[in-house]
Design an enzyme around this catalytic site. Structure first.
Site, PDB file in Angstrom:
ATOM      1  N   HIS A 267       0.883  -1.193   0.000  1.00 15.31           N
ATOM      2  CA  HIS A 267       0.000   0.000   0.000  1.00 15.31           C
ATOM      3  C   HIS A 267       0.913   1.233   0.000  1.00 15.31           C
ATOM      4  CE1 HIS A 267      -3.491   2.376   0.553  1.00 15.31           C
ATOM      5  NE2 HIS A 267      -3.804   2.104   1.809  1.00 15.31           N
ATOM      6  N   HIS A 308      -2.088  -2.378  -9.679  1.00 11.09           N
ATOM      7  CA  HIS A 308      -3.059  -1.767  -8.781  1.00 11.09           C
ATOM      8  C   HIS A 308      -4.303  -2.631  -8.773  1.00 11.09           C
ATOM      9  CE1 HIS A 308      -5.706   1.227  -6.965  1.00 11.09           C
ATOM     10  NE2 HIS A 308      -4.607   1.797  -6.534  1.00 11.09           N
ATOM     11  N   ASP A 364       2.846   5.525  -6.846  1.00  9.54           N
ATOM     12  CA  ASP A 364       4.096   5.521  -6.090  1.00  9.54           C
ATOM     13  C   ASP A 364       5.340   5.307  -6.930  1.00  9.54           C
ATOM     14  OD1 ASP A 364       3.145   6.096  -3.604  1.00  9.54           O
ATOM     15  OD2 ASP A 364       2.493   4.044  -3.262  1.00  9.54           O
TER      16      ASP A 364
HETATM   17  N1  ACO Z   1       5.049  -7.241 -10.141  1.00  5.55           N
HETATM   18  C1  ACO Z   1       4.898  -8.476 -10.702  1.00  5.55           C
HETATM   19  N2  ACO Z   1       3.704  -9.109 -10.818  1.00  5.55           N
HETATM   20  C2  ACO Z   1       2.622  -8.478 -10.348  1.00  5.55           C
HETATM   21  C3  ACO Z   1       2.693  -7.188  -9.757  1.00  5.55           C
HETATM   22  C4  ACO Z   1       3.962  -6.578  -9.662  1.00  5.55           C
HETATM   23  N3  ACO Z   1       4.094  -5.361  -9.107  1.00  5.55           N
HETATM   24  N4  ACO Z   1       1.465  -6.795  -9.376  1.00  5.55           N
HETATM   25  C5  ACO Z   1       0.645  -7.801  -9.723  1.00  5.55           C
HETATM   26  N5  ACO Z   1       1.336  -8.802 -10.309  1.00  5.55           N
HETATM   27  C6  ACO Z   1       0.789 -10.048 -10.880  1.00  5.55           C
HETATM   28  C7  ACO Z   1       0.448 -11.050  -9.794  1.00  5.55           C
HETATM   29  O1  ACO Z   1       1.527 -11.923  -9.514  1.00  5.55           O
HETATM   30  C8  ACO Z   1      -0.719 -11.769 -10.416  1.00  5.55           C
HETATM   31  O2  ACO Z   1      -0.214 -12.661 -11.393  1.00  5.55           O
HETATM   32  P1  ACO Z   1      -0.977 -14.066 -11.672  1.00  5.55           P
HETATM   33  O3  ACO Z   1      -2.317 -13.683 -12.228  1.00  5.55           O
HETATM   34  O4  ACO Z   1      -0.087 -14.769 -12.656  1.00  5.55           O
HETATM   35  O5  ACO Z   1      -1.075 -14.765 -10.346  1.00  5.55           O
HETATM   36  C9  ACO Z   1      -1.460 -10.672 -11.177  1.00  5.55           C
HETATM   37  O6  ACO Z   1      -0.442  -9.705 -11.501  1.00  5.55           O
HETATM   38  C10 ACO Z   1      -2.569  -9.991 -10.359  1.00  5.55           C
HETATM   39  O7  ACO Z   1      -1.989  -9.522  -9.155  1.00  5.55           O
HETATM   40  P2  ACO Z   1      -2.686  -9.575  -7.732  1.00  5.55           P
HETATM   41  O8  ACO Z   1      -1.657  -9.650  -6.674  1.00  5.55           O
HETATM   42  O9  ACO Z   1      -3.749 -10.645  -7.742  1.00  5.55           O
HETATM   43  O10 ACO Z   1      -3.382  -8.173  -7.746  1.00  5.55           O
HETATM   44  P3  ACO Z   1      -3.940  -7.399  -6.483  1.00  5.55           P
HETATM   45  O11 ACO Z   1      -5.011  -6.530  -6.981  1.00  5.55           O
HETATM   46  O12 ACO Z   1      -4.276  -8.340  -5.381  1.00  5.55           O
HETATM   47  O13 ACO Z   1      -2.680  -6.541  -5.984  1.00  5.55           O
HETATM   48  C11 ACO Z   1      -1.129  -4.773  -5.719  1.00  5.55           C
HETATM   49  C12 ACO Z   1      -2.510  -5.199  -6.262  1.00  5.55           C
HETATM   50  C13 ACO Z   1      -1.007  -5.184  -4.233  1.00  5.55           C
HETATM   51  C14 ACO Z   1      -1.006  -3.266  -5.803  1.00  5.55           C
HETATM   52  C15 ACO Z   1      -0.030  -5.472  -6.559  1.00  5.55           C
HETATM   53  O14 ACO Z   1      -0.132  -5.053  -7.917  1.00  5.55           O
HETATM   54  C16 ACO Z   1       1.375  -5.175  -6.009  1.00  5.55           C
HETATM   55  O15 ACO Z   1       1.826  -5.873  -5.111  1.00  5.55           O
HETATM   56  N6  ACO Z   1       2.073  -4.145  -6.565  1.00  5.55           N
HETATM   57  C17 ACO Z   1       3.371  -3.757  -6.063  1.00  5.55           C
HETATM   58  C18 ACO Z   1       3.217  -2.942  -4.799  1.00  5.55           C
HETATM   59  C19 ACO Z   1       2.712  -1.536  -5.082  1.00  5.55           C
HETATM   60  O16 ACO Z   1       3.199  -0.833  -5.951  1.00  5.55           O
HETATM   61  N7  ACO Z   1       1.737  -1.119  -4.260  1.00  5.55           N
HETATM   62  C20 ACO Z   1       1.175   0.233  -4.342  1.00  5.55           C
HETATM   63  C21 ACO Z   1      -0.240   0.184  -4.793  1.00  5.55           C
HETATM   64  S1  ACO Z   1      -0.868   1.809  -4.986  1.00  5.55           S
HETATM   65  C22 ACO Z   1      -1.165   2.328  -3.417  1.00  5.55           C
HETATM   66  O17 ACO Z   1      -1.451   1.618  -2.533  1.00  5.55           O
HETATM   67  C23 ACO Z   1      -1.025   3.713  -3.207  1.00  5.55           C
END
Ligand code: ACO
Length: 430
Positions: A267, A308, A364
């Site tokens: 987050h 996201h 971010d």
């Molecule tokens: N790098 C690599 N793979 C990713 C990433 C990433 N940053 N984000 C998502 N994925 C992949 C997942 O592994 C998943 O792959 P799969 O379908 O093969 O299993 C798919 O994309 C969907 O991802 P989820 O984790 O199911 O998506 P969710 O909506 O639960 O998570 C989140 C969203 C937490 C933001 C995620 O994209 C992440 O961890 N990003 C990196 C952290 C980040 O930048 N957070 C800031 C968010 S913005 C904020 O809070 C202000």
């Protein structure tokens, strides 16, 4: 509000149940399942609230497919261009932008609340010098309830608004005090002739031994960043504030819960994680290696600042931030991490893995580079997010408490543990 119905057919009993469907101003229609358990005996299962609207709200709307974000109906791009952060706070709290008189009286009210009680300063002394500032923020903001017994009647709308003003006013003061404690420098009192961001910069960087002049560009960049981070509908920390506040806990405790949630790297902690990741990648030639790690399901590494839950397109905030980032770096000198970030973005956006999963840079991805250019230490990045998001958190808390249909938040579960069994004697336990 109910426009249509869906029919749920139970394949076991053959019984059909009608559930109303509501349509908001925008967005996907929602199936109202409040009567589901009474009608059918079933609960729904939705870990991470992927398909669940947890509440109704008039505050913020975002369209993840189109990459649109609006506060109270105003597009974020226009707010960032035409308003300052305090006007946006007023908008989030009251539903309308302030006129000249309302703006002045709101700013005056914020200014009267910028000081924190002197005894609160002692709280910082209890923290070790290297305590993470988010740990201090969580503790100190939670403790504010101990100081305002006279205005903690959450059923009183005036008390609620006074709490909102207090929190918005005191967050920069508390954040700067946390920073000064880490630095071992004397705390700087707020200067009420400065504007919101100028005052924060002054409390952060001024020292009693010398003059400090606030740089207008830093002040402006910070103001825009605060606008962009001010609210984002039912994100994890806002939902935490709502859940904590739903028990009628005091608002300072609810906001402290939001701060704790925001700290997580998935987050608000992501901006800190992005810079750490860029430092680790180190050079453009290592990008491919790190992208491969991000795609490898056996590796826990993720591309921080990418992806996201809701945006499946460019995060509109990321676009604005990238522009400010260029302006700030032009003035304060280049940062090699900017080139690295841009190359990483370019390569990831062409990569099948990221295209398929609709993973774009989020708010971010570039904000940390701006904070770094403005000389904020990495540990303060999420704190800055918390200052800005306080406006959204407290607006949501007020909206929830004022809603006559409010209920304590109490999700159900799908129990998968052992079936009922007898406690064996200790001699018979394996
Ligand atoms: N790098 C690599 N793979 C990713 C990433 C990433 N940053 N984000 C998502 N994925 C992949 C997942 O592994 C998943 O792959 P799969 O379908 O093969 O299993 C798919 O994309 C969907 O991802 P989820 O984790 O199911 O998506 P969710 O909506 O639960 O998570 C989140 C969203 C937490 C933001 C995620 O994209 C992440 O961890 N990003 C990196 C952290 C980040 O930048 N957070 C800031 C968010 S913005 C904020 O809070 C202000």
């Amino acid at each position: 509000m109910s426009d249509s119905k869906v029919v749920l057919q139970d394949s076991k009993s053959g019984q059909a149940h009608e559930l109303p469907v509501h349509q908001g101003t925008y967005g996907a229609p929602v199936i109202d399942i409040t009567s589901l358990n009474k009608q059918t005996g079933y609960f729904t299962y939705d870990p991470g609230f992927v398909s669940t609207a947890s509440c109704k709200s008039d505050i913020t709307y975002l369209d993840g497919n189109e990459g649109e974000l609006m506060y109270r109906g105003y597009p974020i791009e226009q707010l960032a261009e035409k308003c300052n952060f305090l006007e946006v706070c007023y908008l989030l709290l009251h539903g309308e932008l302030p006129n000249v008189g309302e703006k002045e009286s709101f700013e005056n009210s914020i200014v009267t609340h910028t000081l924190i009680n002197e005894s609160l300063l002692n709280f910082f002394k209890g923290f070790h010098y290297d305590a993470h500032p988010m740990a201090m923020m969580t503790g100190v903001v939670g403790s504010l309830s101990a100081f305002y017994h006279d205005s903690l009647d959450i059923q009183n709308p005036q008390h609620r608004m006074e709490t909102a003003h207090r929190l918005i006013a005191k967050m920069p003061t508390i954040a700067a005090a946390a920073y000064k404690h880490r630095m071992g420098e004397p705390f700087m009192y707020p200067q009420n002739h400065l504007n919101y961001c100028g005052n924060f910069l002054h409390m952060m960087y001024a020292r009693p031994v010398e003059e400090y002049e606030v740089d207008p560009m830093a002040e402006k960049a910070l103001d825009i960043l605060f606008i962009l981070h001010a609210d984002h509908e039912q994100n994890a920390s806002t939902s935490t504030v709502r859940l904590a506040g739903s028990s009628d806990a005091n608002p300072y405790a609810a906001i402290a819960a939001g701060i704790a949630c925001l700290w997580g790297a998935a987050h608000g902690g992501a901006n800190e994680a992005v810079l750490k990741m860029l430092d680790e990648i180190g050079d453009v030639k290592n990008i491919e290696k790190y992208l491969a790690k991000a795609k490898d399901k056996t590796d826990s590494f993720r591309l921080m600042g990418f992806g996201h839950r809701v945006y499946k397109n460019f995060d509109p905030r990321a676009k604005i931030i990238k522009t400010i980032c260029h302006q700030v770096l032009e003035k304060y000198g280049d940062d090699p991490r900017m080139e690295l970030a841009m190359r990483l973005e370019e390569i990831a956006l062409k990569d099948e893995y990221f295209i398929e999963r609709k993973l774009y840079p989020n708010v971010d991805f570039y904000s940390g580079i701006i904070y770094s250019a403005l000389k904020f230490p990495v540990e303060m990045f999420t704190v800055m997010f918390a200052i800005a998001r306080t406006a959204g958190w407290i607006s949501h808390w007020i909206e929830m408490i004022a809603d006559p249909s409010k209920k304590i938040g109490r999700p159900r579960q799908l129990y998968t543990g052992p079936a009922s069994r007898n406690v064996p004697d200790i001699s018979q336990r394996g």
